[in-house]
Design a protein around this motif. Structure first.
Motif, short mmCIF file in Angstrom:
data_model
loop_
_atom_site.label_atom_id
_atom_site.label_comp_id
_atom_site.label_asym_id
_atom_site.label_seq_id
_atom_site.Cartn_x
_atom_site.Cartn_y
_atom_site.Cartn_z
N LEU A 6 0.80 -1.22 0.00
CA LEU A 6 0.00 0.00 0.00
C LEU A 6 0.83 1.27 0.00
N SER A 7 2.09 1.19 0.44
CA SER A 7 2.92 2.37 0.60
C SER A 7 3.20 3.06 -0.73
N PRO A 8 3.01 4.38 -0.82
CA PRO A 8 3.29 5.11 -2.07
C PRO A 8 4.77 5.07 -2.42
N ASP A 9 5.09 5.17 -3.72
CA ASP A 9 6.49 5.16 -4.15
C ASP A 9 7.23 6.40 -3.66
N ASP A 10 6.52 7.51 -3.58
CA ASP A 10 7.14 8.76 -3.15
C ASP A 10 7.03 8.87 -1.63
N ASN A 11 8.19 8.95 -0.96
CA ASN A 11 8.22 9.10 0.49
C ASN A 11 7.44 7.98 1.19
N PRO A 12 7.83 6.72 0.96
CA PRO A 12 7.06 5.58 1.47
C PRO A 12 7.14 5.43 2.98
N TYR A 13 6.23 4.62 3.50
CA TYR A 13 6.25 4.23 4.91
C TYR A 13 6.42 2.72 4.98
N PRO A 14 6.79 2.12 6.10
CA PRO A 14 6.94 2.71 7.43
C PRO A 14 8.39 2.99 7.85
N ARG A 15 9.35 2.95 6.91
CA ARG A 15 10.73 3.14 7.33
C ARG A 15 10.93 4.49 8.02
N LYS A 16 10.41 5.55 7.41
CA LYS A 16 10.63 6.87 7.99
C LYS A 16 10.00 6.96 9.38
N GLU A 17 8.85 6.28 9.58
CA GLU A 17 8.21 6.28 10.91
C GLU A 17 9.08 5.54 11.93
N MET A 18 9.78 4.50 11.49
CA MET A 18 10.68 3.77 12.40
C MET A 18 11.84 4.67 12.82
N VAL A 19 12.34 5.46 11.88
CA VAL A 19 13.43 6.39 12.22
C VAL A 19 12.94 7.43 13.22
N TRP A 20 11.80 8.03 12.92
CA TRP A 20 11.27 9.07 13.80
C TRP A 20 10.98 8.51 15.19
N ALA A 21 10.46 7.29 15.24
CA ALA A 21 10.13 6.69 16.53
C ALA A 21 11.40 6.42 17.33
N GLN A 22 12.46 5.92 16.68
CA GLN A 22 13.71 5.66 17.38
C GLN A 22 14.33 6.95 17.90
N TRP A 23 14.13 8.02 17.16
CA TRP A 23 14.68 9.31 17.58
C TRP A 23 13.76 10.05 18.55
N GLY A 24 12.58 9.52 18.78
CA GLY A 24 11.66 10.16 19.71
C GLY A 24 11.04 11.43 19.17
N LEU A 25 10.84 11.50 17.84
CA LEU A 25 10.27 12.71 17.23
C LEU A 25 8.74 12.64 17.29
N LYS A 26 8.22 12.94 18.43
CA LYS A 26 6.78 12.82 18.69
C LYS A 26 5.95 13.69 17.76
#
Length: 423
Positions: A40-60
């Motif tokens: 389901l993830s769009p080709d442009d700026n896909p998920y959930p990798r970026k969400e995993m990065v933000w979560a590890q960094w605590g970017l609420k």
């Protein structure tokens, strides 16, 4: 010289995220397999990798305002193929669980909804309310397990020693059922209104997506209609989650969701016909139109005979609901916990819906059998369960019915995902 960006991680947020289902977050080493395999993830700026990065960094701030957490339908493909067992699907689910707690007002309800310990005070509200009504009516009728006969002249049920079981006799709809649930429904709408307003406000701060060759941006209403047509009624997103490697339980997941949805629609129609017939009959008789009033009252009169079309629709809704619940529960029980987990929100919702359907069916069976000792207590539990589902809906996992619909519609409006006809 490039600008310096200062990252301020919210460690408390990371711990809260792990507590509501994102406990495998730290295993992720950013291989991007999850984004590649997601159907389901769009080709442009896909998920959930970026969400995993933000979560590890605590970017609420980035995560709580991220529209992509609602585009995921939790098929589990990313978690199944993750080489580290980081369960990105669980992390997105955990983010949605946090959103249920904080989107709507009165966050105390969301906090209580997040654990089994919080269920006692939430369940105590309807339990005490209908318990008090039961005690008052028992004193008035002279029995805690009364039976009745219909008084045609008074349009009312009169208590008699050897009558039939009538739930509306012990819990009168005019004074206890309808007014209470009207208030509960209004409370639910207020919660969703505030929650959706907060969601859209957060989405407005996100970058907009522009698609080359796209027609002019659709209005939100058009996007909403498209979402209802495709994603809700046809469950296209759930179907797109499946591929040739999906097992039987994953394939049946979409069917289970769809059958449960149609079950609720059927039961809503039943409830609407009964309420409209009852109150419409009362209104027309009050206006002096007794003939039309009597016809409407007859349509909504309960208990209905088994062969009544509305009763048959109720049976159909109950059957569809049980079928859907069996499919969803079977899949949930058979999940490989090493790849995809179930959390409190999942089991609470399944248990609550099972309770609603089983007590509804059980109350009917015991009423027909004339077993008042079981019929009334089971109906009492049914009232509590329905109250809890409606009153706390904006703070529960079932709230995705509204939140995900709004998010999908907004995503179509800005071009994050295509309109259904353009796929």
């Amino acid at each position: 010289m490039s600008n310096t960006v200062k990252v301020q991680p919210d460690l408390k947020f990371v711990k809260e995220l792990q507590a509501v289902g994102g406990d495998s977050l730290k295993k992720c080493y950013q291989c991007a397999t999850c984004s590649v395999v997601c159907p389901l993830s769009p080709d442009d700026n896909p998920y959930p990798r970026k969400e995993m990065v933000w979560a590890q960094w605590g970017l609420k701030d980035r995560l709580v305002n991220d529209i992509d957490i609602w585009l995921c339908h939790n098929c589990g493909t990313c978690s199944d193929l993750c080489p580290r067992g980081a369960k990105p699907g669980d992390m997105l689910s955990a983010l949605r669980n946090m959103a249920y707690r904080n989107l709507a007002p009165l966050p105390i309800i969301g906090k209580l909804m997040s654990s089994s310990a919080g269920m006692l005070p939430l369940a105590a509200v309807p339990a005490l309310l209908y318990g008090i009504i039961w005690v008052i009516m028992a004193g008035k009728l002279g029995s805690a397990l009364p039976t009745f006969e219909w008084n045609e002249a008074a349009h009312a049920w009169n208590p008699v020693a050897d009558g039939i079981i009538v739930f509306g006799g012990l819990f009168p709809g005019d004074f206890t059922i309808d007014p209470i649930f009207i208030l509960v429904f209004a409370f639910m709408l207020w919660g969703f209104y505030a929650g959706v307003r907060n969601m859209l406000k957060a989405f407005d701060g996100q970058p907009k997506t522009f698609i080359v060759g796209r027609k002019e941006e659709p209005c939100f209403c058009a996007a909403l209609i498209d979402t209802v047509k495709y994603e809700i009624l046809q469950h296209t997103q759930f179907n797109d989650c499946n591929d040739d490697t999906s097992d039987e339980l994953d394939v049946k997941r979409a069917g289970g969701h769809k059958m449960l949805m149609f079950a609720f629609i059927a039961l809503m129609v039943v409830t609407g016909v009964v309420a409209s017939g009852h109150w419409g009959g009362w209104l027309f008789r009050t206006l002096g139109m007794h003939g039309l009033g009597d016809i409407l009252s007859a349509i909504g009169h309960t208990p209905m005979p088994i062969y009544h079309p509305i009763k048959l629709l109720a049976f159909l809704g109950a059957g569809l609901g049980v079928y859907g619940l069996v499919a969803l529960t079977k899949r949930r029980v058979n999940l490989d916990q090493a790849k995809q987990s179930s959390n409190w929100y999942d089991w609470y919702l399944i248990t609550l819906i099972w309770t609603i359907f089983l007590t509804g069916i059980g109350a009917f069976i015991f009423r027909v059998m004339g077993v008042a000792l079981l019929a009334y207590p089971v109906y009492y539990i049914h009232l509590i369960a329905v109250f809890m589902m409606l009153a706390y809906l904006p703070w529960s996992k079932l709230g995705h019915l509204v939140y995900r619909t709004v998010a999908l519609s907004y995503a179509k409006k800005i071009g994050r995902i295509p309109m259904g006809a353009d796929k």
